[in-house]
Design a protein around this motif. Structure first.
Motif, PDB file in Angstrom:
ATOM      1  N   PRO A   1       0.834  -1.040   0.003  1.00  0.00           N
ATOM      2  CA  PRO A   1      -0.159  -0.115  -0.058  1.00  0.00           C
ATOM      3  C   PRO A   1       0.893   1.266  -0.134  1.00  0.00           C
ATOM      4  CG  PRO A   1       0.129  -0.786   2.300  1.00  0.00           C
ATOM      5  CD  PRO A   1       1.037  -2.014   1.416  1.00  0.00           C
ATOM      6  N   GLU A   2       0.496   2.326  -0.819  1.00  0.00           N
ATOM      7  CA  GLU A   2       1.243   3.513  -0.774  1.00  0.00           C
ATOM      8  C   GLU A   2       0.932   4.149   0.554  1.00  0.00           C
ATOM      9  OE1 GLU A   2       1.653   7.717  -3.280  1.00  0.00           O
ATOM     10  OE2 GLU A   2       0.445   5.874  -4.084  1.00  0.00           O
ATOM     11  N   PRO A   3       1.683   4.961   1.269  1.00  0.00           N
ATOM     12  CA  PRO A   3       1.559   5.337   2.656  1.00  0.00           C
ATOM     13  C   PRO A   3       0.302   6.086   2.867  1.00  0.00           C
ATOM     14  CG  PRO A   3       3.984   5.575   2.118  1.00  0.00           C
ATOM     15  CD  PRO A   3       3.093   5.104   0.840  1.00  0.00           C
ATOM     16  N   PRO A   4      -0.512   5.827   3.512  1.00  0.00           N
ATOM     17  CA  PRO A   4      -1.956   6.416   3.647  1.00  0.00           C
ATOM     18  C   PRO A   4      -2.008   7.528   4.646  1.00  0.00           C
ATOM     19  CG  PRO A   4      -1.846   4.716   5.000  1.00  0.00           C
ATOM     20  CD  PRO A   4      -0.518   4.743   4.426  1.00  0.00           C
ATOM     21  N   PHE A   5      -1.200   8.789   4.215  1.00  0.00           N
ATOM     22  CA  PHE A   5      -1.261   9.735   5.341  1.00  0.00           C
ATOM     23  C   PHE A   5      -2.301  10.398   5.633  1.00  0.00           C
ATOM     24  CE2 PHE A   5       3.331   9.986   3.402  1.00  0.00           C
ATOM     25  CZ  PHE A   5       3.861  10.353   4.822  1.00  0.00           C
ATOM     26  N   GLU A   6      -3.310  10.579   4.780  1.00  0.00           N
ATOM     27  CA  GLU A   6      -4.655  11.423   5.006  1.00  0.00           C
ATOM     28  C   GLU A   6      -5.397  10.501   5.816  1.00  0.00           C
ATOM     29  OE1 GLU A   6      -5.476  14.596   4.876  1.00  0.00           O
ATOM     30  OE2 GLU A   6      -3.673  14.989   3.961  1.00  0.00           O
ATOM     31  N   ALA A   7      -5.772   9.164   5.517  1.00  0.00           N
ATOM     32  CA  ALA A   7      -6.384   8.328   6.319  1.00  0.00           C
ATOM     33  C   ALA A   7      -5.753   8.250   7.620  1.00  0.00           C
ATOM     34  CB  ALA A   7      -6.673   6.996   5.516  1.00  0.00           C
ATOM     35  N   ALA A   8      -4.819   7.868   7.637  1.00  0.00           N
ATOM     36  CA  ALA A   8      -3.802   7.892   9.131  1.00  0.00           C
ATOM     37  C   ALA A   8      -3.968   8.991   9.959  1.00  0.00           C
ATOM     38  CB  ALA A   8      -2.517   7.575   8.853  1.00  0.00           C
ATOM     39  N   LEU A   9      -3.809  10.099   9.300  1.00  0.00           N
ATOM     40  CA  LEU A   9      -4.201  11.517  10.076  1.00  0.00           C
ATOM     41  C   LEU A   9      -5.601  11.475  10.542  1.00  0.00           C
ATOM     42  CD1 LEU A   9      -3.004  14.423  10.857  1.00  0.00           C
ATOM     43  CD2 LEU A   9      -3.574  15.106   8.820  1.00  0.00           C
ATOM     44  N   ALA A  10      -6.567  11.268   9.723  1.00  0.00           N
ATOM     45  CA  ALA A  10      -7.995  11.452  10.607  1.00  0.00           C
ATOM     46  C   ALA A  10      -8.071  10.401  11.503  1.00  0.00           C
ATOM     47  CB  ALA A  10      -8.781  10.815   9.381  1.00  0.00           C
ATOM     48  N   ARG A  11      -7.454   9.122  11.586  1.00  0.00           N
ATOM     49  CA  ARG A  11      -7.478   8.477  12.671  1.00  0.00           C
ATOM     50  C   ARG A  11      -6.747   8.896  13.965  1.00  0.00           C
ATOM     51  NH1 ARG A  11      -5.063   4.555  10.571  1.00  0.00           N
ATOM     52  NH2 ARG A  11      -3.029   4.472  11.533  1.00  0.00           N
ATOM     53  N   TRP A  12      -5.493   9.543  13.624  1.00  0.00           N
ATOM     54  CA  TRP A  12      -4.768  10.016  14.825  1.00  0.00           C
ATOM     55  C   TRP A  12      -5.334  11.484  15.460  1.00  0.00           C
ATOM     56  CZ3 TRP A  12      -0.138   9.980  10.999  1.00  0.00           C
ATOM     57  CH2 TRP A  12       0.378   8.617  10.812  1.00  0.00           C
ATOM     58  N   GLN A  13      -6.045  11.925  14.492  1.00  0.00           N
ATOM     59  CA  GLN A  13      -6.712  13.349  15.140  1.00  0.00           C
ATOM     60  C   GLN A  13      -7.822  12.812  15.981  1.00  0.00           C
ATOM     61  OE1 GLN A  13      -7.622  14.832  11.433  1.00  0.00           O
ATOM     62  NE2 GLN A  13      -6.039  16.640  11.569  1.00  0.00           N
ATOM     63  N   ALA A  14      -8.629  11.730  15.495  1.00  0.00           N
ATOM     64  CA  ALA A  14      -9.745  11.136  16.317  1.00  0.00           C
ATOM     65  C   ALA A  14      -9.412  10.614  17.653  1.00  0.00           C
ATOM     66  CB  ALA A  14     -10.654  10.163  15.624  1.00  0.00           C
ATOM     67  N   GLU A  15      -8.061   9.934  17.723  1.00  0.00           N
ATOM     68  CA  GLU A  15      -7.650   9.214  18.821  1.00  0.00           C
ATOM     69  C   GLU A  15      -6.999  10.053  19.840  1.00  0.00           C
ATOM     70  OE1 GLU A  15      -7.063   4.955  16.523  1.00  0.00           O
ATOM     71  OE2 GLU A  15      -5.627   6.151  17.199  1.00  0.00           O
ATOM     72  N   GLY A  16      -6.351  11.178  19.467  1.00  0.00           N
ATOM     73  CA  GLY A  16      -5.271  12.115  20.328  1.00  0.00           C
ATOM     74  C   GLY A  16      -5.758  13.017  20.789  1.00  0.00           C
ATOM     75  N   ASP A  17      -4.969  13.766  21.537  1.00  0.00           N
ATOM     76  CA  ASP A  17      -5.067  14.925  22.256  1.00  0.00           C
ATOM     77  C   ASP A  17      -4.789  16.102  21.530  1.00  0.00           C
ATOM     78  OD1 ASP A  17      -4.683  17.581  23.805  1.00  0.00           O
ATOM     79  OD2 ASP A  17      -4.364  16.230  25.507  1.00  0.00           O
ATOM     80  N   PRO A  18      -5.595  17.239  21.044  1.00  0.00           N
ATOM     81  CA  PRO A  18      -5.118  18.267  20.148  1.00  0.00           C
ATOM     82  C   PRO A  18      -3.720  18.966  20.444  1.00  0.00           C
ATOM     83  CG  PRO A  18      -7.421  18.565  20.946  1.00  0.00           C
ATOM     84  CD  PRO A  18      -6.942  17.359  21.723  1.00  0.00           C
ATOM     85  N   ARG A  19      -3.348  18.738  21.834  1.00  0.00           N
ATOM     86  CA  ARG A  19      -2.054  19.344  22.137  1.00  0.00           C
ATOM     87  C   ARG A  19      -0.748  18.946  21.095  1.00  0.00           C
ATOM     88  NH1 ARG A  19       1.362  18.543  26.529  1.00  0.00           N
ATOM     89  NH2 ARG A  19       0.275  16.900  27.194  1.00  0.00           N
ATOM     90  N   TRP A  20      -0.969  17.549  20.873  1.00  0.00           N
ATOM     91  CA  TRP A  20      -0.208  17.080  19.926  1.00  0.00           C
ATOM     92  C   TRP A  20      -0.476  16.581  18.490  1.00  0.00           C
ATOM     93  CZ3 TRP A  20      -0.739  12.130  18.225  1.00  0.00           C
ATOM     94  CH2 TRP A  20      -1.620  11.249  19.026  1.00  0.00           C
ATOM     95  N   THR A  21      -1.884  16.608  18.446  1.00  0.00           N
ATOM     96  CA  THR A  21      -2.414  16.415  16.870  1.00  0.00           C
ATOM     97  C   THR A  21      -2.538  17.609  16.295  1.00  0.00           C
ATOM     98  OG1 THR A  21      -4.629  16.584  17.475  1.00  0.00           O
ATOM     99  CG2 THR A  21      -3.664  14.457  17.564  1.00  0.00           C
ATOM    100  N   ALA A  22      -2.569  18.777  16.644  1.00  0.00           N
ATOM    101  CA  ALA A  22      -2.322  20.065  15.997  1.00  0.00           C
ATOM    102  C   ALA A  22      -1.023  20.086  15.208  1.00  0.00           C
ATOM    103  CB  ALA A  22      -2.523  21.147  16.946  1.00  0.00           C
TER     104      ALA A  22
END
Length: 389
Positions: free
Chosen positions: A21-42
């Motif tokens: 698979p080509e590195p799925p940056f956008e899909a992974a970013l959406a998952r990380w944003q949903a799971e993480g604290d905005p202090r580091w996801t921003a």
């Protein structure tokens, strides 16, 4: 030596044929944003968008970037779980750390590793800066770090001459900042000016609070080992006031080197990393950007050092260590109020002999290659030593 162009072709074919698979940056970013604290996801969001829009990564670069960021997210999540499970970690005391403070390529690694020859000090090892939180299962961090270094050196053998290291060598804490998605670990690999500008304007206090927690975690993981910690990262120059807020009893060993050598060697290090991951890496852009960063760091640290004369400080010149490293180390030990045992001094001599054999002295670079002139650099940075009080 592995051909980077061949690796890029192989990856492109594997992606086209759906073998990988080509590195799925956008899909992974959406998952990380949903799971993480905005202090580091921003900042993570800014980093990913900057990579996509500005870095012009080749297939190898996209693969390496995605792997690094994924590992940093996983490490951040493990750290937060560990702190919830073991709140006593955040009570761990780090007494009077010794901070080796200096620009990239100013001789900080040499002083840091010489001091690390003394068993009375603690230090962060390379595998720990790359992965500070041990996994719950079998700890493979040393093996992973060794394999990663071997792979990078096979892609570009010059990296070993620029910055020789090993999985267990004393290393600066650059990787710990990656868990806050901040710092030169990213900036020195990829052309990401939007990410750099974002952090230059953002509040970096939470980054240094995280850094303290990670240092406490490393100390907690080594029960019974209570000596002062050796810390080193060029990033500290930009944020010395924030570092001192977290470690008010720190002692500073401040390194100085000719700005022309600092900028030229820094640009060479960045070029040797960036060219692996982008086919359009631009030497002139790298030279200008790392001249700007050198000036920014010199000005920021100088202001703090002038304002904080209560903080113990000593200045050591790069050329001084070249001329007589033993005398320089005795001066540092006098500043720290410690005797320098002969056995430790001989271990230091052994380290320097090994460093010479590693090819470190073979690092060659020219300012003109990066669109710069030595006199212009010195005039721009300032003719006085970068850390003169």
């Amino acid at each position: 030596m592995i051909s980077v162009s061949r690796l890029n072709r192989l990856l492109e074919r594997a992606w086209a044929r759906k073998i990988l698979p080509e590195p799925p940056f956008e899909a992974a970013l959406a998952r990380w944003q949903a799971e993480g604290d905005p202090r580091w996801t921003a900042p993570l969001t800014v980093l990913v968008r900057s990579l996509e829009r500005e870095a012009d990564l080749n297939p190898l670069g996209r693969t390496l970037a995605y792997g690094q960021i994924s590992r940093a997210v996983a490490a951040r999540q493990r750290a937060e779980r560990l702190w919830r499970t073991h709140p006593e970690i955040l009570e761990t005391r780090l007494r009077a750390p010794v901070v080796v403070l200096g620009q990239m390529r100013s001789g900080t690694t040499r002083i840091h590793r010489l001091l690390a020859c003394d068993p009375r000090f603690r230090f962060t090892r390379f595998f720990e800066t790359m992965a500070p939180i041990a996994p719950r299962s079998f700890d493979t961090r040393r093996l992973a770090a060794a394999a990663g270094l071997r792979f990078l050196h096979s892609l570009n053998p010059d990296l070993q001459a620029v910055h020789p290291t090993s999985a267990t060598a004393a290393e600066e804490e650059f990787g710990l900042f990656s868990l806050s998605f901040h710092g030169a670990q990213f900036e020195a690999q990829w052309r990401i000016p939007a990410f750099v500008r974002w952090w230059e304007e953002a509040d970096r206090r939470p980054v240094y609070a995280d850094f303290r927690r990670l240092m406490q975690t490393l100390a907690w993981s080594r029960p019974g080992d209570g000596g002062p910690w050796l810390m080193k990262a060029p990033q500290f120059l930009e944020d010395l006031d924030l570092l001192l807020e977290q470690f008010p009893d720190a002692r500073l060993i401040c390194l100085d080197r000719d700005p022309a050598a600092v900028v030229g060697s820094s640009a060479s290090l960045v070029w040797n990393q960036m060219k692996l991951q982008s086919d359009t890496a631009d030497k002139a852009w790298i030279g200008g950007e790392w001249l700007r960063k050198t000036v920014r760091r010199a000005e920021a640290s100088s202001l703090v050092r002038r304002a904080r004369l209560d903080v113990p400080q000593i200045e050591i010149g790069f050329d001084e260590v070249d001329r007589d490293w033993r005398a320089a180390m005795r001066r540092i030990y006098g500043f720290l109020g410690l005797a320098l045992p002969s056995a430790t001094e001989e271990r230091m001599a052994g380290y320097l002999a090994d460093a010479d054999r590693s090819g470190f002295r073979g690092h060659r670079y020219g300012l003109a290659d990066f669109g710069l002139d030595a006199d212009e650099v010195r005039n721009f940075v300032g003719t006085a030593p970068a850390y003169a009080l």
